[in-house]
Design a protein around this motif. Sequence first.
Motif, PDB file in Angstrom:
ATOM      1  N   ASP A 241      35.660  18.906  23.064  1.00 17.20           N
ATOM      2  CA  ASP A 241      34.892  18.781  21.827  1.00 17.20           C
ATOM      3  C   ASP A 241      35.929  19.552  20.690  1.00 17.20           C
ATOM      4  O   ASP A 241      36.272  18.809  19.468  1.00 17.20           O
ATOM      5  CB  ASP A 241      33.523  19.306  21.666  1.00 17.20           C
ATOM      6  N   VAL A 242      36.431  20.569  20.809  1.00 18.07           N
ATOM      7  CA  VAL A 242      37.057  21.199  19.802  1.00 18.07           C
ATOM      8  C   VAL A 242      38.726  20.483  19.689  1.00 18.07           C
ATOM      9  O   VAL A 242      38.995  20.243  18.656  1.00 18.07           O
ATOM     10  CB  VAL A 242      37.257  22.738  20.207  1.00 18.07           C
ATOM     11  N   ALA A 243      38.998  20.252  20.808  1.00 15.01           N
ATOM     12  CA  ALA A 243      40.372  19.476  20.952  1.00 15.01           C
ATOM     13  C   ALA A 243      40.155  18.141  19.960  1.00 15.01           C
ATOM     14  O   ALA A 243      41.257  17.624  19.266  1.00 15.01           O
ATOM     15  CB  ALA A 243      40.951  19.060  22.297  1.00 15.01           C
ATOM     16  N   GLY A 244      39.145  17.426  20.502  1.00 11.68           N
ATOM     17  CA  GLY A 244      39.175  16.156  19.780  1.00 11.68           C
ATOM     18  C   GLY A 244      38.802  16.445  18.181  1.00 11.68           C
ATOM     19  O   GLY A 244      39.133  15.595  17.335  1.00 11.68           O
ATOM     20  N   PHE A 246      39.973  18.563  16.402  1.00 11.87           N
ATOM     21  CA  PHE A 246      40.818  19.214  15.345  1.00 11.87           C
ATOM     22  C   PHE A 246      42.516  18.540  15.766  1.00 11.87           C
ATOM     23  O   PHE A 246      43.574  19.262  15.527  1.00 11.87           O
ATOM     24  CB  PHE A 246      41.128  20.551  15.558  1.00 11.87           C
ATOM     25  N   GLY A 247      42.607  17.719  16.462  1.00 11.21           N
ATOM     26  CA  GLY A 247      43.561  17.253  17.125  1.00 11.21           C
ATOM     27  C   GLY A 247      44.521  17.935  18.175  1.00 11.21           C
ATOM     28  O   GLY A 247      45.752  18.082  17.819  1.00 11.21           O
ATOM     29  N   LEU A 248      43.794  18.701  18.844  1.00  6.86           N
ATOM     30  CA  LEU A 248      44.590  19.597  19.549  1.00  6.86           C
ATOM     31  C   LEU A 248      44.959  19.185  21.056  1.00  6.86           C
ATOM     32  O   LEU A 248      43.966  18.236  21.468  1.00  6.86           O
ATOM     33  CB  LEU A 248      43.872  20.975  19.729  1.00  6.86           C
ATOM     34  N   ALA A 249      45.735  19.782  21.781  1.00  7.56           N
ATOM     35  CA  ALA A 249      45.991  19.288  23.374  1.00  7.56           C
ATOM     36  C   ALA A 249      45.268  20.217  24.223  1.00  7.56           C
ATOM     37  O   ALA A 249      45.554  21.577  23.900  1.00  7.56           O
ATOM     38  CB  ALA A 249      47.391  19.215  23.254  1.00  7.56           C
ATOM     39  N   VAL A 250      44.703  19.868  25.207  1.00  8.64           N
ATOM     40  CA  VAL A 250      44.249  20.606  26.507  1.00  8.64           C
ATOM     41  C   VAL A 250      45.344  20.752  27.378  1.00  8.64           C
ATOM     42  O   VAL A 250      45.956  19.932  27.848  1.00  8.64           O
ATOM     43  CB  VAL A 250      43.064  19.832  26.955  1.00  8.64           C
ATOM     44  N   SER A 251      45.899  22.178  27.243  1.00  4.80           N
ATOM     45  CA  SER A 251      47.199  22.247  28.028  1.00  4.80           C
ATOM     46  C   SER A 251      46.750  22.958  29.323  1.00  4.80           C
ATOM     47  O   SER A 251      47.766  22.721  30.277  1.00  4.80           O
ATOM     48  CB  SER A 251      48.067  23.226  27.289  1.00  4.80           C
ATOM     49  N   VAL A 252      45.827  23.456  29.698  1.00  2.00           N
ATOM     50  CA  VAL A 252      45.520  24.051  31.002  1.00  2.00           C
ATOM     51  C   VAL A 252      45.075  22.715  32.026  1.00  2.00           C
ATOM     52  O   VAL A 252      44.221  21.827  31.697  1.00  2.00           O
ATOM     53  CB  VAL A 252      44.225  24.758  31.078  1.00  2.00           C
ATOM     54  N   ASP A 253      45.546  22.921  33.131  1.00  2.00           N
ATOM     55  CA  ASP A 253      45.384  22.045  34.261  1.00  2.00           C
ATOM     56  C   ASP A 253      44.276  22.560  34.894  1.00  2.00           C
ATOM     57  O   ASP A 253      44.095  23.156  35.839  1.00  2.00           O
ATOM     58  CB  ASP A 253      46.437  22.227  35.365  1.00  2.00           C
TER      59      ASP A 253
END
Length: 266
Positions: A241-244, A246-253
Motif C-alpha cells: 500500500d505504501v509503495a503504491g 508514494f511510488g516506492l520500490a519493494v526491495s526485500v525478497d
Amino acid sequence: MTAFLDEVAAWAGEQVDVHGVVLLGSQARADSPADKASDVDLSLFVDVPDRYLRDDGWVRRFGEPLLSLREPTAVGGFEERRVLYRDGLEADFAVLPAAAAEAMPPEAHAVLARGFRVLYGDAIEIGEASLAEPAPPTQEQFDQLANDFWYHLLWAAKKLWRGELLVAKQACDCFLTWRLVELARWRAHGTDTWHGLRFFERWAGDDLVEALGSTFADYDANDIGRALRATGELFAKLEDDVAGRFGLAVSVDRKEVLRRLDELLV
C-alpha cells in the motif's frame, strides 16, 4: 481540578528555582479533551531537574501519593515524575531544564500545538507551536523499515525454534507491532496520527484495526508461530500500500524470507 492547578501554581511561585509550569495534554486541548480516565500533564521548567526527579517529597504538597515513580516522557527525551494520589487524581510532572522552553524538540512542539496553558511563569515564554505535516517516506527510509521488520521476523522465529517462547512472543507482540504501526502511519499520510500508539483505532483504518488482532499470540509455541506468519502477511500488505501510494520500490525478497520463516516454524 481548578483547586489542584491553583495549588501547583502557588507552590511554583514559592520556589526560587522553578521558572514555569505549563499545563498540556487532554486537560488543555479541545480535540479529544479530558475524560474521567484522564490524568493531568504538567511541565515544570526548573534549574536542576534531578532535584525534583530524585526526591518526591514535594509532590506531597498536593495530596497523599498512593504511587510515585519516575520514567521517560512520552516525547521530547526528558523525564517525568508520575503520581497517583489517594484521592484518585493522577498527575504527570515532566521536569525540564528552564532552557528547554526556548529550544523544544519537534515532537514536543507537536504536543504543545494541541493546546497548552501557562499556569506560572516568571521568565518562561512558550512560543506558538503548530502541527507540522510529516514528510512522505523516502526510498531509504522505506528500505530501512522493511529490512528491520523482515530481519527481526526471522530473528523471532529462530528464538521460537530454540524454545525461547517469551523472547519470541515479545518480539512478535511488541517490536514487530511497532514497525507495523510506523508503516501504518506512512499509509495514513495526511491524517493526524498523533504520537506513539495514541488513538490508533481512530486513524489506522478499519481494515488494519480488524486484521491486527491475529498478529498477537498466546504463550504457546504453535500460536506464536501462527502470529508471526500473520504479522508478516499484514506487513507485506501495508508495504504494498505504501509503495503504491508514494511510488516506492519493494526491495526485500519477501518470498525468500517467508520461505525461511516457514522452515523455522515447522
